[in-house]
Design a protein around this motif. Structure first.
Motif, PDB file in Angstrom:
ATOM      1  N   MET A  13      22.823  30.865  92.626  1.00 41.32           N
ATOM      2  CA  MET A  13      21.453  31.135  92.186  1.00 41.32           C
ATOM      3  C   MET A  13      20.539  29.971  92.534  1.00 41.32           C
ATOM      4  O   MET A  13      19.362  30.167  92.886  1.00 41.32           O
ATOM      5  CB  MET A  13      21.414  31.384  90.680  1.00 41.32           C
ATOM      6  N   GLY A  14      21.073  28.753  92.472  1.00 43.25           N
ATOM      7  CA  GLY A  14      20.280  27.567  92.785  1.00 43.25           C
ATOM      8  C   GLY A  14      19.787  27.546  94.216  1.00 43.25           C
ATOM      9  O   GLY A  14      18.740  26.962  94.514  1.00 43.25           O
ATOM     10  N   VAL A  15      20.523  28.182  95.115  1.00 41.74           N
ATOM     11  CA  VAL A  15      20.104  28.276  96.520  1.00 41.74           C
ATOM     12  C   VAL A  15      19.310  29.556  96.756  1.00 41.74           C
ATOM     13  O   VAL A  15      18.266  29.561  97.419  1.00 41.74           O
ATOM     14  CB  VAL A  15      21.337  28.234  97.455  1.00 41.74           C
ATOM     15  N   LEU A  16      19.795  30.672  96.213  1.00 40.53           N
ATOM     16  CA  LEU A  16      19.173  31.970  96.474  1.00 40.53           C
ATOM     17  C   LEU A  16      17.750  32.053  95.916  1.00 40.53           C
ATOM     18  O   LEU A  16      16.841  32.544  96.597  1.00 40.53           O
ATOM     19  CB  LEU A  16      20.041  33.086  95.882  1.00 40.53           C
ATOM     20  N   TYR A  17      17.557  31.572  94.698  1.00 40.30           N
ATOM     21  CA  TYR A  17      16.245  31.701  94.053  1.00 40.30           C
ATOM     22  C   TYR A  17      15.124  31.039  94.865  1.00 40.30           C
ATOM     23  O   TYR A  17      14.130  31.695  95.212  1.00 40.30           O
ATOM     24  CB  TYR A  17      16.313  31.134  92.626  1.00 40.30           C
ATOM     25  N   PRO A  18      15.231  29.737  95.218  1.00 41.59           N
ATOM     26  CA  PRO A  18      14.128  29.137  95.984  1.00 41.59           C
ATOM     27  C   PRO A  18      14.035  29.666  97.414  1.00 41.59           C
ATOM     28  O   PRO A  18      12.935  29.762  97.967  1.00 41.59           O
ATOM     29  CB  PRO A  18      14.461  27.635  95.964  1.00 41.59           C
ATOM     30  N   SER A  19      15.178  30.021  98.003  1.00 41.61           N
ATOM     31  CA  SER A  19      15.167  30.536  99.382  1.00 41.61           C
ATOM     32  C   SER A  19      14.455  31.881  99.449  1.00 41.61           C
ATOM     33  O   SER A  19      13.660  32.148 100.365  1.00 41.61           O
ATOM     34  CB  SER A  19      16.602  30.687  99.907  1.00 41.61           C
ATOM     35  N   LEU A  20      14.744  32.741  98.464  1.00 46.45           N
ATOM     36  CA  LEU A  20      14.118  34.064  98.436  1.00 46.45           C
ATOM     37  C   LEU A  20      12.631  33.958  98.107  1.00 46.45           C
ATOM     38  O   LEU A  20      11.789  34.608  98.741  1.00 46.45           O
ATOM     39  CB  LEU A  20      14.831  34.950  97.407  1.00 46.45           C
ATOM     40  N   GLN A  80      30.695  37.527  98.826  1.00 47.55           N
ATOM     41  CA  GLN A  80      29.569  38.452  98.899  1.00 47.55           C
ATOM     42  C   GLN A  80      29.261  39.046  97.523  1.00 47.55           C
ATOM     43  O   GLN A  80      28.099  39.213  97.157  1.00 47.55           O
ATOM     44  CB  GLN A  80      29.858  39.571  99.906  1.00 47.55           C
ATOM     45  N   SER A  81      30.300  39.349  96.765  1.00 48.48           N
ATOM     46  CA  SER A  81      30.087  39.933  95.440  1.00 48.48           C
ATOM     47  C   SER A  81      29.377  38.959  94.506  1.00 48.48           C
ATOM     48  O   SER A  81      28.582  39.367  93.647  1.00 48.48           O
ATOM     49  CB  SER A  81      31.416  40.385  94.827  1.00 48.48           C
ATOM     50  N   VAL A  82      29.634  37.647  94.677  1.00 46.71           N
ATOM     51  CA  VAL A  82      28.950  36.638  93.856  1.00 46.71           C
ATOM     52  C   VAL A  82      27.454  36.642  94.164  1.00 46.71           C
ATOM     53  O   VAL A  82      26.614  36.576  93.250  1.00 46.71           O
ATOM     54  CB  VAL A  82      29.547  35.235  94.123  1.00 46.71           C
ATOM     55  N   ALA A  83      27.099  36.758  95.440  1.00 42.50           N
ATOM     56  CA  ALA A  83      25.685  36.811  95.828  1.00 42.50           C
ATOM     57  C   ALA A  83      25.043  38.102  95.326  1.00 42.50           C
ATOM     58  O   ALA A  83      23.888  38.092  94.866  1.00 42.50           O
ATOM     59  CB  ALA A  83      25.564  36.709  97.348  1.00 42.50           C
ATOM     60  N   GLU A  84      25.767  39.205  95.402  1.00 45.00           N
ATOM     61  CA  GLU A  84      25.245  40.482  94.903  1.00 45.00           C
ATOM     62  C   GLU A  84      24.940  40.404  93.402  1.00 45.00           C
ATOM     63  O   GLU A  84      23.917  40.909  92.933  1.00 45.00           O
ATOM     64  CB  GLU A  84      26.251  41.603  95.178  1.00 45.00           C
ATOM     65  N   GLU A  85      25.837  39.761  92.670  1.00 46.98           N
ATOM     66  CA  GLU A  85      25.624  39.616  91.222  1.00 46.98           C
ATOM     67  C   GLU A  85      24.381  38.772  90.932  1.00 46.98           C
ATOM     68  O   GLU A  85      23.634  39.055  89.987  1.00 46.98           O
ATOM     69  CB  GLU A  85      26.863  38.975  90.584  1.00 46.98           C
ATOM     70  N   ALA A  86      24.157  37.752  91.751  1.00 43.58           N
ATOM     71  CA  ALA A  86      22.971  36.906  91.562  1.00 43.58           C
ATOM     72  C   ALA A  86      21.694  37.717  91.794  1.00 43.58           C
ATOM     73  O   ALA A  86      20.716  37.592  91.036  1.00 43.58           O
ATOM     74  CB  ALA A  86      23.028  35.712  92.521  1.00 43.58           C
ATOM     75  N   ILE A  87      21.699  38.553  92.819  1.00 40.51           N
ATOM     76  CA  ILE A  87      20.526  39.384  93.108  1.00 40.51           C
ATOM     77  C   ILE A  87      20.301  40.402  91.983  1.00 40.51           C
ATOM     78  O   ILE A  87      19.159  40.660  91.577  1.00 40.51           O
ATOM     79  CB  ILE A  87      20.699  40.094  94.467  1.00 40.51           C
ATOM     80  N   GLU A  88      21.385  40.964  91.461  1.00 39.63           N
ATOM     81  CA  GLU A  88      21.263  41.916  90.346  1.00 39.63           C
ATOM     82  C   GLU A  88      20.636  41.252  89.128  1.00 39.63           C
ATOM     83  O   GLU A  88      19.827  41.862  88.423  1.00 39.63           O
ATOM     84  CB  GLU A  88      22.641  42.479  89.997  1.00 39.63           C
ATOM     85  N   LYS A  89      20.983  39.994  88.888  1.00 33.12           N
ATOM     86  CA  LYS A  89      20.388  39.261  87.756  1.00 33.12           C
ATOM     87  C   LYS A  89      18.881  39.107  87.958  1.00 33.12           C
ATOM     88  O   LYS A  89      18.094  39.230  87.007  1.00 33.12           O
ATOM     89  CB  LYS A  89      21.053  37.897  87.607  1.00 33.12           C
TER      90      LYS A  89
END
Length: 798
Positions: A228-235, A255-264
């Motif tokens: 989430m620390g990478v995905l949130y600012p990148s997105l 991949q499932s870990v990234a999917e869960e982060a997006i779902e959150k």
């Protein structure tokens, strides 16, 4: 007037798209394929033809419904004069098939439209109609063919009228997409009430790096919340520019870990559209993933069906794009589900996929990194578990041909219909002879100076055989022997043509063990092949829990330049929650293993006996594990589970469920670098300890020693690059399985004196010790472990 800039290749597309998914369609072309050949042919044409000019720029604009479309391109070849001539150079494995396709399809083929567009631009700007032709060149460089093209102005302008209407419609959709993304970025909440300790610092570091358009390589420990620390600012940053994030992983489990982060994020109101690209082999509706309209009804007339049923708009309506969505559409409309995934990229805000789609031979990097209307810059790229990147990319360019593997296909070839069985066996004989002639005569392994031509010639024979095979009425079943042989040989030949025989980052070895002959291309360093891929992205964030030493990973990942910034984040968890020990009295060096198997077994037995629970014991090899198990006395009340060499996913899940259920104390014996030692969270009391038995150094064989020589010459660090750093990545990953959340408590035991040596210890996390790894050596191991667990119990009680 809103200005939209387009490359001529993007502009000159059939309208509407027509045809099937096939190599000669012109719709799917690699950005790099044929570039070097292209340049060589241009140089030859300049030498052969007076006044020949190459890469001549030409541009034009069209106004339609409030938009100005500025189209620019470069003519491959131009010969000025009273009757000017424009030439388009195209390379193909089979130029005669391509020539026939161009003559037959004309305005329904992108290549033909590209050439006509060059001609039309020149005509309207100079009031002179040029001659047009293709110069088709075989990728083998042995033959060429010239195909003339005719420009009918009325016919072209009829297409142009349709195409401009299409571009206006696309521009309107793009503006809506841009507005939606900007709105998302402005109202994008962080999905948790408060960030974890260190997580906000990670987010701020990435935000600052992106503001300066720096590439980032980040080591962040498990538990900090780095996904989430990478995905949130990148997105957030990409959406602000109307762009998307591409999030790549080396394994499906990540991949499932990234999917869960997006779902959150979605649950908290960020309605970002998410797409996970599933491998073609898993998506294919046929027995074999072969995109050929003669074989596959889902590839046949794919583009016609796409437009007839308006499937792009169907995809755009969906918020979450799963493999089930694509398969349902495939069944309903008889279209390829894998290609539908690629169509969905344009509208997706996050795309999760494997490394291969960015760094593979071909991949879909052009579609993933495309810059659409109104978008600023390019997408952002997030590389998860980036310590895998050097080995993954080197592996992609290190194919092998084995006579044993090919001979094993003979029986299946005999089962084919007679008209194919005989020719198929003859091709197997040809393959075997080609390998044998190139490999050593004596029983040995040695470096080879390989003649490429015989391998390419066999590849051509195999492709011709495949064409006849697919045109027949033979039923293609799973693991079809003809496809296996053609793909097996083709992978080697394609790599051989890519790297040639002079690139110092590659070497070729031949092995003769008396029964089997094999030839292998070994890639020591893929950085030169992949470094330009990063230019397709606005910002790049490569991250992992194990990226030290940074210099090693940066260089071999192709990221080492002035744009790169580095940062290590420390564990957010209290040091008192873990006990890290190094036991230097145990040696796992090959020469000392025999006398140390019982010592390793005894250590595991005595330490686990101090506190019941689940433990992991990770070994440098299966052989080491088996020999330790042979002397191991299972502690009272404990169960032992052993990792097998070839475990199915269902077997792995069964083991994990047993550990999660905690029905009784268990010790899992596995190997470093294996399925249980990376990419799996053992949260809470699921695991309370890990034993890392020695750094798992690669085998000291001919191939690895040649790699060491290359690294010594290129980086002055031969042994470290070839042996130490790859081994330590596996060791630290294995150790990192224990402490996954702030409530986890556990022990990590490293066995081997090499963990104290600087070349090894520099890969250890910075917060494991204050100044020296010697702080982790205990004079009384069992007492220290007892004391640790006693303190944990006191803390839990209080």
């Amino acid at each position: 007037m809103k200005v939209i800039k387009l490359s001529l290749q993007d502009f000159a597309m059939p309208s509407p798209l027509r045809g099937s998914i096939e190599p000669s369609s012109g719709y799917k072309t690699s950005m790099e394929k044929g570039r070097e050949l292209h340049q060589k042919v241009q140089a030859e044409r300049i030498a052969e033809i007076p006044d020949y000019e190459s890469e001549v720029s030409i541009n034009h604009f069209f106004d339609r419904d409030g938009y100005r479309f500025e189209v620019s391109g470069r003519m491959d070849g131009f010969i000025p004069g009273e009757k000017p001539h424009i030439e388009e150079i195209k390379s193909s494995f089979n130029i005669f098939d391509l020539g026939k396709t161009l003559r037959d399809k004309r305005m329904d083929h992108p290549y033909y439209l590209q050439l006509l567009t060059y001609g039309y631009f020149y005509w309207v700007q100079n009031d002179v109609k040029p001659d047009l032709s293709f110069h088709l060149v075989s990728s083998r460089r042995e033959e060429s063919q010239d195909v003339s093209a005719y420009l009918d102005r009325f016919e072209y302008e009829s297409w142009l009228d349709r195409r401009l209407d299409e571009l206006v419609e696309n521009a309107i959709k793009a503006e809506k997409r841009l507005a939606r993304r900007i709105k998302l970025s402005e109202n994008m909440p962080f999905p948790f009430p408060t960030p974890r300790q260190g997580q906000m610092e990670l987010i701020q570091f990435i935000e600052a790096g992106m503001e300066k358009q720096k590439r980032m390589m980040i080591q962040a420990p498990t538990g900090l919340g780095k996904t989430m620390g990478v995905l949130y600012p990148s997105l957030k940053e990409s959406l602000k520019r109307g762009q998307r994030v591409i999030y790549i992983t080396p394994k499906n489990s990540q991949q499932s870990v990234a999917e869960e982060a997006i779902e959150k994020l979605q649950v908290k109101g960020c309605n970002a559209k998410s797409l996970t690209i599933t491998a073609k082999s898993k998506m294919c509706m046929k027995a074999e993933p072969l995109c050929n309209p003669d074989y596959c009804e889902f590839a046949k007339d794919y583009y016609d069906k796409l437009n007839t049923h308006d499937l792009r708009n169907e995809l755009h309506k969906k918020k979450k794009l799963t493999s089930r969505v694509f398969k349902n559409m495939a069944e309903k409309y008889e279209v390829c589900p894998f290609e539908l995934q690629i169509e969905a990229i344009e509208e997706a805000d996050t795309v999760i996929c494997d490394y291969n789609y960015i760094f593979g031979h071909e991949g879909t990097i052009g579609r993933l990194s495309a810059t659409g209307y109104s978008q600023e810059g390019r997408p952002n790229l997030a590389i998860d578990e980036a310590h895998n990147l050097p080995s993954r990319t080197m592996g992609q360019f290190s194919p092998v041909l084995s006579s044993h593997s090919i001979e094993n296909m003979r029986e299946d070839m005999k089962d084919l219909p007679k008209k194919f069985a005989r020719d198929g066996e003859e091709l197997i004989d040809l393959c075997l002879m080609t390998i044998k002639e190139a490999s050593p005569d004596a029983v040995e392994t040695k470096a080879l100076k390989l003649d490429i031509d015989p391998f390419i010639a066999v590849n051509e024979e195999l492709k011709a055989f495949l064409s006849k095979y697919l045109e027949s009425d033979v039923e293609i079943k799973a693991r079809d022997v003809v496809l296996r042989l053609v793909f097996y040989w083709g992978e080697f030949s394609d790599t051989l043509m890519t790297v040639g025989t002079t690139d110092s980052a590659f070497f070729i070895t031949g092995q003769n063990d008396g029964k089997n002959h094999s030839i292998k291309i070994t890639c020591c360093d893929a950085s030169e092949l992949i470094k330009d891929r990063y230019n397709n992205f606005q910002n790049v964030v490569a991250f992992s829990a194990t990226l030290k030493p940074f210099d090693y990973y940066a260089k071999l990942a192709g990221l080492a330049d002035e744009k790169l910034i580095l940062e290590e984040f420390l564990s957010p968890f209290k040091a008192e929650n873990r006990k890290v020990l190094i036991i230097p009295q145990i040696s796992t060096k090959f020469s000392a293993r025999q006398q140390n198997y019982p010592k390793v077994a005894e250590t595991i037995q005595r330490v686990t006996s101090l506190r019941p629970g689940n433990y992991l014991a990770f070994f440098p090899s299966f052989d080491f594990m088996e020999k330790t198990l042979a002397t191991f006395k299972v502690p009272a009340g404990f169960t032992v589970i052993k990792q097998n060499r070839y475990m199915k996913n269902s077997d792995v899940e069964e083991v994990l469920e047993k550990l999660k259920a905690q029905t009784g104390p268990t010790i899992l014996f596995g190997v470093q670098g294996g399925v249980f030692s990376e990419g799996i969270d053992y949260a809470g009391d699921m695991v309370i300890g890990a034993f890392v038995i020695g750094p798992p150094l690669p085998s000291f064989d001919f191939e690895r020693e040649r790699m060491k020589d290359y690294y010594e010459t290129s980086y002055q660090a031969g042994f470290d690059y070839a042996y130490t750093f790859p081994a330590m990545a596996k060791a630290v990953q294995a150790a990192g399985r224990v402490i996954r959340t702030e409530s986890d408590r556990g022990i990590i035991v490293l066995m081997d004196d090499r963990f104290l040596e600087k070349s090894y210890s520099q890969s250890l996390p910075q917060d494991w010790f204050q100044s020296s790894p010697r702080e982790l050596v205990s004079s009384s191991i069992l007492n220290d472990v007892r004391s640790f667990w006693a303190k944990i119990e006191d803390t839990e009680v209080n």
